[in-house]
Design an enzyme around this catalytic site. Structure first.
Site, mmCIF file in Angstrom:
data_model
loop_
_atom_site.group_PDB
_atom_site.id
_atom_site.type_symbol
_atom_site.label_atom_id
_atom_site.label_comp_id
_atom_site.label_asym_id
_atom_site.label_seq_id
_atom_site.Cartn_x
_atom_site.Cartn_y
_atom_site.Cartn_z
ATOM 1 N N LYS A 190 2.372 0.814 4.026
ATOM 2 C CA LYS A 190 2.493 1.666 5.217
ATOM 3 C C LYS A 190 1.786 3.018 5.115
ATOM 4 C CE LYS A 190 3.931 -0.317 7.812
ATOM 5 N NZ LYS A 190 3.239 -1.535 8.331
ATOM 6 N N THR A 191 0.824 3.117 4.238
ATOM 7 C CA THR A 191 0.122 4.400 4.092
ATOM 8 C C THR A 191 -1.283 4.352 4.698
ATOM 9 O OG1 THR A 191 -0.606 3.684 1.917
ATOM 10 C CG2 THR A 191 1.352 5.076 1.994
ATOM 11 N N GLY A 192 -1.647 3.174 5.256
ATOM 12 C CA GLY A 192 -2.992 3.039 5.834
ATOM 13 C C GLY A 192 -3.856 2.103 4.993
ATOM 14 N N THR A 193 -3.232 1.276 4.173
ATOM 15 C CA THR A 193 -4.010 0.416 3.271
ATOM 16 C C THR A 193 -4.856 -0.604 4.033
ATOM 17 O OG1 THR A 193 -2.116 -1.075 3.022
ATOM 18 C CG2 THR A 193 -2.376 0.627 1.338
ATOM 19 N N THR A 194 -4.357 -1.075 5.187
ATOM 20 C CA THR A 194 -5.130 -2.080 5.927
ATOM 21 C C THR A 194 -6.354 -1.438 6.577
ATOM 22 O OG1 THR A 194 -2.979 -3.031 6.418
ATOM 23 C CG2 THR A 194 -4.860 -4.058 7.473
ATOM 24 N N TRP A 393 -8.761 5.461 14.555
ATOM 25 C CA TRP A 393 -10.178 5.169 14.304
ATOM 26 C C TRP A 393 -10.371 3.670 14.085
ATOM 27 C CZ3 TRP A 393 -14.353 8.583 14.233
ATOM 28 C CH2 TRP A 393 -14.012 9.916 14.444
ATOM 29 N N ARG A 411 1.913 1.057 15.101
ATOM 30 C CA ARG A 411 2.944 0.616 16.064
ATOM 31 C C ARG A 411 3.452 1.780 16.908
ATOM 32 N NH1 ARG A 411 4.945 -2.560 11.594
ATOM 33 N NH2 ARG A 411 4.628 -4.755 12.100
ATOM 34 N N TYR A 413 6.674 3.512 18.188
ATOM 35 C CA TYR A 413 8.135 3.605 18.026
ATOM 36 C C TYR A 413 8.551 5.064 18.193
ATOM 37 C CZ TYR A 413 6.250 4.135 13.227
ATOM 38 O OH TYR A 413 5.507 4.494 12.143
HETATM 39 N N1 LIG Z 1 -7.303 3.343 11.655
HETATM 40 C C1 LIG Z 1 -6.029 2.960 11.634
HETATM 41 N N2 LIG Z 1 -5.580 1.966 12.421
HETATM 42 C C2 LIG Z 1 -4.274 1.578 12.400
HETATM 43 N N3 LIG Z 1 -3.347 2.127 11.585
HETATM 44 C C3 LIG Z 1 -3.742 3.131 10.781
HETATM 45 C C4 LIG Z 1 -5.085 3.595 10.770
HETATM 46 N N4 LIG Z 1 -5.175 4.600 9.876
HETATM 47 C C5 LIG Z 1 -3.959 4.768 9.359
HETATM 48 N N5 LIG Z 1 -3.085 3.890 9.908
HETATM 49 C C6 LIG Z 1 -1.668 3.812 9.571
HETATM 50 O O1 LIG Z 1 -1.512 2.661 8.726
HETATM 51 C C7 LIG Z 1 -0.151 2.300 8.810
HETATM 52 C C8 LIG Z 1 0.014 0.896 8.279
HETATM 53 O O2 LIG Z 1 -0.180 0.993 6.884
HETATM 54 P P1 LIG Z 1 -0.591 -0.228 6.004
HETATM 55 O O3 LIG Z 1 -1.798 -0.873 6.551
HETATM 56 O O4 LIG Z 1 -0.675 0.294 4.626
HETATM 57 O O5 LIG Z 1 0.661 -1.192 6.176
HETATM 58 S S1 LIG Z 1 0.980 -2.480 5.302
HETATM 59 O O6 LIG Z 1 1.646 -2.007 4.124
HETATM 60 O O7 LIG Z 1 -0.228 -3.200 5.017
HETATM 61 O O8 LIG Z 1 1.907 -3.243 6.161
HETATM 62 C C9 LIG Z 1 0.202 2.434 10.263
HETATM 63 O O9 LIG Z 1 1.580 2.713 10.301
HETATM 64 P P2 LIG Z 1 2.441 2.622 11.651
HETATM 65 O O10 LIG Z 1 1.889 3.713 12.522
HETATM 66 O O11 LIG Z 1 3.844 2.887 11.256
HETATM 67 O O12 LIG Z 1 2.249 1.264 12.216
HETATM 68 C C10 LIG Z 1 -0.717 3.576 10.727
HETATM 69 O O13 LIG Z 1 -0.043 4.771 10.953
#
Ligand SMILES: Nc1ncnc2c1ncn2[C@@H]1O[C@H](COP(=O)(O)OS(=O)(=O)O)[C@@H](OP(=O)(O)O)[C@H]1O
Length: 458
Positions: A190-194, A393, A411, A413
């Site tokens: 949930k830190t932006g890994t994706t 982005w 998401r 929320y």
């Molecule tokens: N460019 C971009 N697009 C979408 N989301 C972004 C981006 N950069 C950072 N984030 C933040 O990434 C959060 C999801 O983190 P992860 O990808 O590490 O989640 S996971 O652990 O793989 O489930 C996700 O958390 P949530 O906002 O709670 O959904 C985002 O805040």
């Protein structure tokens, strides 16, 4: 007997899964042995392991080989063999190892019968000069005894087969060590890994694993039981790079970050790999994770409010305590990073500010490229664009279209309630102080959320 040996150790270590499977299926083999794990160490440092329910015992060397069959022709003269038995190498092997396992050859029992000569004399010498009581057991009991004595050896620790010539020589010709990652994105979740994963894949020299259908696309090899499937299983996820020097394979598994085992296991297999972690305010991370669990219909997350989860006491129901632990523990950033630093030097670790990744990804990606030493330089300022509909982005495609992450990333929320915010600020206070000391020691700037949190402490 349940015991089998492979010629030249081949297939035993480095593990050739097909051998283990055939052994199990055809003969129900329970035990084998090798002197090659983790590496050809002096006799008393060798370790055993269990793979596919076959117990692999460490073997010692006794100085008798296929061609050492005549007393007078023993290498260096017969005195060398007698010296080894009478207080030398072989004597100390037995004295210093609670369990010694030797393998000799049929030819050592014909000819001058050096096998009998050696072991009868060795037993006599040990009994005469020490108080040790020698005992022998059949293979199955011996193996159980071994792992009772050394339970910590049950879990294997895989190494790169190509790092050692002896391992490489007995490894299958079809196999390659090029299908191993040069870097890992370790999380936390949930830190932006994706987002980082998507951005990395835009680079022409960076390649990732194929998705694992079982673990939400992530391979999750180093942290959990997949590790026991062995390195062939792991490597099969990766493409064979077209240019080993310039191509960068990587893998992101966001649970590696807080795993007890992952750093040691990763350092054993890919010690030169670079490690990337992303940090955001641990309170926000916990809240995002809770929302993630709710949308995956985790019954406990649906049943309890966020505040109930984070503030649950020791007498709370088990499901709530479990959820709480999974929610909060990854946010103990300093503890987890310190564990990675036990196994990887600081210059192999990059800590990304997740807030900056979210607001200014191009700058972060420049830093990442520099850290990895990847070429050519890829211009992310041109390749990324802010998508106002998504609010994040995204990758810029042709004709102004965008490719953003799915609706489960970023998401919608409600904001965190103030009680939860205050509770978490206090909960993470000491962890954040430790993190600031750690970043200071590493010569790294403090992210803005951390500076704000530290101000609350004063
Ligand atoms: N460019 C971009 N697009 C979408 N989301 C972004 C981006 N950069 C950072 N984030 C933040 O990434 C959060 C999801 O983190 P992860 O990808 O590490 O989640 S996971 O652990 O793989 O489930 C996700 O958390 P949530 O906002 O709670 O959904 C985002 O805040």
């Amino acid at each position: 007997m349940g015991y089998a040996v492979a010629p030249h150790h081949s297939g035993v270590y480095p593990v050739h899964v097909q051998l283990y499977e055939a052994w199990k299926k055809v003969w129900d083999i329970k035990i084998t042995s090798t002197e090659e794990y983790p590496h050809l160490k002096p006799a008393r440092h060798r370790r055993g392991f269990i793979h596919k329910n076959i117990m692999v015992l460490p073997r010692q060397t006794c100085g008798l080989f296929t061609h050492t069959i005549f007393y007078k022709e023993y290498p260096g003269g017969p005195k060398e063999l007698d010296k080894s038995i009478q207080g030398g190498e072989l004597f100390f092997t037995v004295v210093l190892n609670p369990i010694s396992i030797f393998m000799t050859h049929l030819s050592n029992y014909g000819n001058d019968r050096l096998g009998l000569y050696t072991f009868v004399n060795l037993a006599n010498f040990v009994q005469t000069w020490t108080n040790l009581r020698l005992q022998t057991l059949p293979p199955v009991q011996l193996a159980h005894k071994y792992f009772e004595l050394f339970p910590d050896q049950k879990d294997p620790l895989w190494q790169n087969p190509c790092d050692d010539k002896r391992h490489r020589d007995i490894w299958s010709k079809e196999k390659t060590c090029d299908r191993l990652p040069k870097f890992l994105v370790i999380g936390p979740q949930k830190t932006g890994t994706t987002a980082l994963y998507l951005f990395l894949l835009m680079h022409p020299s960076i390649l990732s694993n194929s998705p694992s259908p079982k673990t939400f696309e992530e391979v999750q090899f180093f942290n959990r039981n997949n590790y026991h499937r062995g390195i062939d299983w792991y490597m099969d996820f990766f493409p064979v790079p077209s240019n080993v020097t310039t191509d960068f394979l990587f893998e992101k598994s966001a649970n590696y970050f807080h795993s007890e085992e992952a750093p040691r296991r990763a350092a054993s297999l890919i010690p030169k790999a670079k490690i990337i972690t992303i940090l955001i305010d641990p309170s926000d991370r916990a809240y995002s994770w809770y929302q993630h669990q709710r949308s995956h219909e985790d019954p406990a997350a649906l049943k309890f409010s966020f505040y109930e989860v984070i503030s649950a006491g020791p007498r709370a129901p088990w499901e709530l305590r479990t959820l709480q632990k999974r929610c909060l523990v990854p946010g103990w950033y300093a503890i987890h990073i310190e564990r990675w630093l036990v196994y990887f030097p600081p210059f192999q670790l990059l800590i990304i500010d997740g807030q900056q990744l979210r607001t200014d990804p191009a700058t972060v990606m420049d830093e990442v490229q520099k850290f990895l030493g990847v070429s050519p330089h890829f211009n992310y300022s041109e390749a990324l664009t802010f998508d106002s509909h998504k609010g994040f982005w995204c990758q810029l495609l042709e004709e102004g279209k965008t490719k953003c992450l799915g609706k489960n990333k970023g998401r919608k929320y409600p904001p965190m309630d103030t009680d939860s915010r205050a509770f978490l600020s206090s909960y993470y206070r000491d962890h954040n102080i430790e993190l600031s000391k750690l970043l200071h020691r590493l010569g790294q700037p403090l992210p803005s959320w951390l500076r704000q949190e530290l101000q609350k402490v004063r």
